[in-house]
Design an enzyme around this catalytic site. Structure first.
Site, short mmCIF file in Angstrom:
data_model
loop_
_atom_site.label_atom_id
_atom_site.label_comp_id
_atom_site.label_asym_id
_atom_site.label_seq_id
_atom_site.Cartn_x
_atom_site.Cartn_y
_atom_site.Cartn_z
N CYS A 140 -19.62 9.98 15.22
CA CYS A 140 -19.61 9.14 14.00
C CYS A 140 -20.72 8.08 14.03
O CYS A 140 -21.46 7.91 13.06
CB CYS A 140 -18.23 8.51 13.81
N HIS A 170 -14.04 4.21 14.68
CA HIS A 170 -14.70 5.14 13.77
C HIS A 170 -15.57 4.37 12.79
O HIS A 170 -15.26 3.23 12.43
CB HIS A 170 -13.66 5.97 13.00
N HIS A 218 -19.35 10.89 6.74
CA HIS A 218 -19.07 10.61 8.14
C HIS A 218 -18.96 11.91 8.94
O HIS A 218 -18.87 13.00 8.39
CB HIS A 218 -17.78 9.79 8.29
#
Length: 357
Positions: free
Chosen positions: A271, A319, A331
């Site tokens: 990510c 994240h 993402h």
């Protein structure tokens, strides 16, 4: 028939595992006997049981993501420490060369004095019967004394610098070793969590995997709807900067590429690898990890976010995604998933940061 029985045993075991590992439900699903009696094969996992599996898998991957961030941070620190050690080593070599040069200069002066009968030329001038030569010699003696003192001071200072460089190098080396061990521990945790999640997912039949993906999307939709229902999008009208547009264009061009932990392209990403490389492509270097992005980049209110801003998710900042406008983000979700577009509110938002503030 044997193949059908094997499938039945596998599905039963998955159901039992899904319930047993969930706190408070261990009593609800006993372990099946080693040799179950022949009978009709059960169908696919029920939605509640598959939902429990989905929750377990997501939790394991989130734990792996947190450990991945720890790994990336330790790797970044180790790289900086290595570079610092190399710099200190160069300074030590330069200092040693300087000391050697100063010693050679001092030795040359001593040898010249010896050849002149123990008296430097300036001293002999000072002892001259000529007044003018005497004054000239006295000045030269004082200059020589000052030069000698300066040389000694420079020598002592350089030696002190060398000792400090050596101490700093030792300290940096210890920190480097600490970061190396932290990397190894984080990598072990990552592998354990990812392996456990993949084992759960690999035991599912193709139909159940498709249903699992559908459950993920439904859960994301529910969270996105709750977020949109707050009216947050009514206030979101920020325009992207030119750099933000470039970052969004670069990030969305990676859609379809797989998530791989620790990866930062060009063929796969985690990510924060995706977000950091997108902004690097836009001409702005930012921290590598989601936690460092949260810590070091300027924060902005959610109502003021604009395309290109980074959204940090979950309390542990495990994240990160890039806001692309209209309530959406791009993402790299998790292992076994590809870079994709999702609702910006489909996960709990911790903060929004702006790389080009």
């Amino acid at each position: 028939m044997n193949r059908r029985r094997g499938a039945a045993a596998t599905l039963t075991a998955i159901c039992a595992m899904a319930l047993l590992v969930t706190p408070g439900l261990a009593h609800a699903a006993p372990v099946p006997p080693p040799n179950p009696a022949p009978g009709p094969a059960p169908g696919p996992l029920t939605s509640p049981a598959l939902e429990q599996v989905r929750t377990q898998i997501e939790d394991l991957y989130r734990q792996a993501a947190a450990a991945t961030d720890a790994y990336n941070l330790a790797e970044e620190k180790a790289k900086r420490q290595s570079e610092q050690i190399v710099l200190l080593a160069k300074q030590i070599v330069a200092g040693q060369a300087k000391i050697a040069d100063l010693k050679n200069r001092a030795g040359a002066a001593a040898r010249a004095q010896y050849r002149n009968g123990g008296l430097p030329p300036a001293a002999r001038l000072a002892l001259s019967d000529s007044p003018s030569l005497f004054l000239q010699g006295t000045g030269l003696i004082r200059q020589g004394e000052r030069a000698a003192k300066g040389m000694l001071a420079e020598l002592n200072g350089t030696q002190a610098d060398l000792e400090q460089y050596a101490n700093d190098a030792s300290n940096h080396w210890r920190v480097l070793e600490t970061n190396r061990l932290a990397k190894e521990a984080a990598k072990k945790r990552i592998n354990e969590k990812i392996t456990a999640a993949q084992k759960l997912e690999d035991r599912l039949e193709a139909e159940e995997k498709a249903r699992l993906l559908q459950l993920e999307r439904e859960a994301q939709y529910r969270e996105q709807k709750k977020w949109v229902d707050t009216g947050v999008l009514k206030d979101l009208n920020g325009r992207a900067t030119d750099a933000g547009k470039r970052a969004v264009q670069w990030a969305t061009a990676q859609i379809g590429k797989p998530y791989v932990w620790g990866a930062e392209g060009p063929d796969s990403f985690d990510c924060s690898g995706l977000t950091s490389q997108a902004w690097l492509a836009a001409g702005r270097g930012i921290p590598r990890t989601s936690q460092e992005q949260l810590r070091l980049l300027p924060k902005v209110p959610v109502k003021d976010m604009r395309p290109g801003d980074l959204i940090i998710y979950f309390d542990d900042a495990s994240h990160v995604a890039m806001y692309i406008g209209d309530g959406a983000m791009v993402h790299a979700p998790r292992p076994n998933r590809n870079v994709t577009i999702a609702g910006a509110g489909s996960m709990p938002i911790k903060a929004v940061v702006r790389p080009d503030a």
